[in-house]
Write a protein that holds these residues in place. Structure first.
Motif, mmCIF file in Angstrom:
data_model
loop_
_atom_site.group_PDB
_atom_site.id
_atom_site.type_symbol
_atom_site.label_atom_id
_atom_site.label_comp_id
_atom_site.label_asym_id
_atom_site.label_seq_id
_atom_site.Cartn_x
_atom_site.Cartn_y
_atom_site.Cartn_z
ATOM 1 N N CYS A 80 0.617 -1.204 0.127
ATOM 2 C CA CYS A 80 -0.242 -0.361 -0.227
ATOM 3 C C CYS A 80 1.278 1.575 -0.009
ATOM 4 O O CYS A 80 2.224 1.287 0.746
ATOM 5 C CB CYS A 80 -0.865 -0.363 1.346
ATOM 6 S SG CYS A 80 -2.651 1.772 1.448
ATOM 7 N N GLY A 105 -4.322 0.390 -1.607
ATOM 8 C CA GLY A 105 -4.462 -0.512 -1.576
ATOM 9 C C GLY A 105 -4.068 -2.161 -1.785
ATOM 10 O O GLY A 105 -4.070 -3.134 -1.770
ATOM 11 N N HIS A 133 -1.714 -3.900 5.064
ATOM 12 C CA HIS A 133 -1.580 -3.216 6.748
ATOM 13 C C HIS A 133 -2.745 -3.491 7.759
ATOM 14 O O HIS A 133 -3.917 -3.037 7.041
ATOM 15 C CB HIS A 133 -1.016 -2.279 6.752
ATOM 16 C CG HIS A 133 -1.004 -0.908 5.972
ATOM 17 N ND1 HIS A 133 -1.924 -0.504 6.923
ATOM 18 C CD2 HIS A 133 -1.598 -1.010 4.774
ATOM 19 C CE1 HIS A 133 -2.575 0.831 5.642
ATOM 20 N NE2 HIS A 133 -2.424 1.163 4.197
ATOM 21 N N CYS A 136 -5.933 -0.223 6.941
ATOM 22 C CA CYS A 136 -5.911 0.415 5.729
ATOM 23 C C CYS A 136 -6.515 1.760 5.512
ATOM 24 O O CYS A 136 -7.975 0.625 4.952
ATOM 25 C CB CYS A 136 -5.506 -0.445 4.711
ATOM 26 S SG CYS A 136 -5.304 -0.240 3.069
ATOM 27 N N GLY A 137 -6.374 2.681 5.142
ATOM 28 C CA GLY A 137 -7.686 3.562 4.704
ATOM 29 C C GLY A 137 -8.217 3.329 3.132
ATOM 30 O O GLY A 137 -9.348 3.769 3.481
#
Ligand SMILES: [Zn+2]
Length: 223
Positions: A80, A105, A133, A136-137
């Motif tokens: 990411c 992503g 991770h 993750c946004g």
């Protein structure tokens, strides 16, 4: 006489530099997938412990010079773009060690596949790590169905299969989707294209999915 001495020093320096360049660039050349993975995970252990060993200062400059004309990275990391997950730091490696492709992503498109293929075909890399991770946004936005504009929806669309797949599972929704997303991408890559797929089949190339914990710095392999 002085000129002769100077020339001798110059010639010796040249040969030393040439030797240093070839030995450093070749340090990780041809590292098989298992050894490459061990090296990454050992590096992460040092990172977690705050005991990174990679060169700084003069040693880093020397390494940079040595690699100026050649590269033989021992692993491809698809991770990411999140600013808190820099692969070189996480795996305690340096210039020339890893070939890194990053997207939000860690989603894959043709350009990403082509970049990975380049490392396999032309740089002789045998290991691909797909690194998701914690928190993750991009995955969080896909899970919440966030209304985004520009090209951001394309990223979320690519993550949706992992969101659907993990719907109704026990545990944290986002975390489940992050892990599924990394696993799915790794699985898809295994049968992708004329460069990766046959090498995976022959065992020459390995692809693993992994998960990075922001809280600890630890990387774990996903089964
Ligand atoms: Zn992320």
């Amino acid at each position: 006489m002085k000129t002769l001495q100077r020339n001798a020093v110059r010639i010796l320096t040249y040969y030393w530099l040439a030797f240093a360049a070839s030995s450093m660039a070749g340090e990780s050349a041809g590292l098989n997938a298992d050894d490459a993975l061990s090296r990454l995970l050992n590096g992460d252990k040092r990172f977690v412990a705050g005991k990174s060993e990679e060169p700084h200062g003069a040693a880093l400059i020397e390494r940079r010079h040595a690699l100026a004309k050649d590269q033989k990275p021992f692993a491809v990391i698809l991770s990411c773009s999140d600013s808190r997950v820099p692969p070189e730091l996480v795996f305690d490696v340096t210039v020339g060690d890893i070939f890194v492709v990053r997207t939000a992503g860690e989603v894959v498109d043709e350009v990403v596949v082509g970049s990975i293929e380049y490392a396999i075909e032309h740089l002789g890399t045998h290991l691909i790590v797909v690194l998701g991770h914690q928190r993750c946004g991009a995955v969080s936005a896909a899970v919440s169905g966030a209304a985004e504009t520009g090209d951001i929806p394309d990223i979320l669309k690519a993550i949706l299969p992992a969101v659907e797949e993990t719907k109704g599972q026990s545990g944290d929704r986002i975390d489940n989707a992050v892990r599924a997303n990394a696993r799915d991408i790794a699985k898809r890559l295994q049968s992708t294209g004329p460069i990766i797929a046959p090498r995976v089949q022959s065992g020459e190339v390995k692809i693993v999915a992994a998960y990075y914990t922001l809280d600890t710095g630890q990387v774990e392999l996903l089964k």
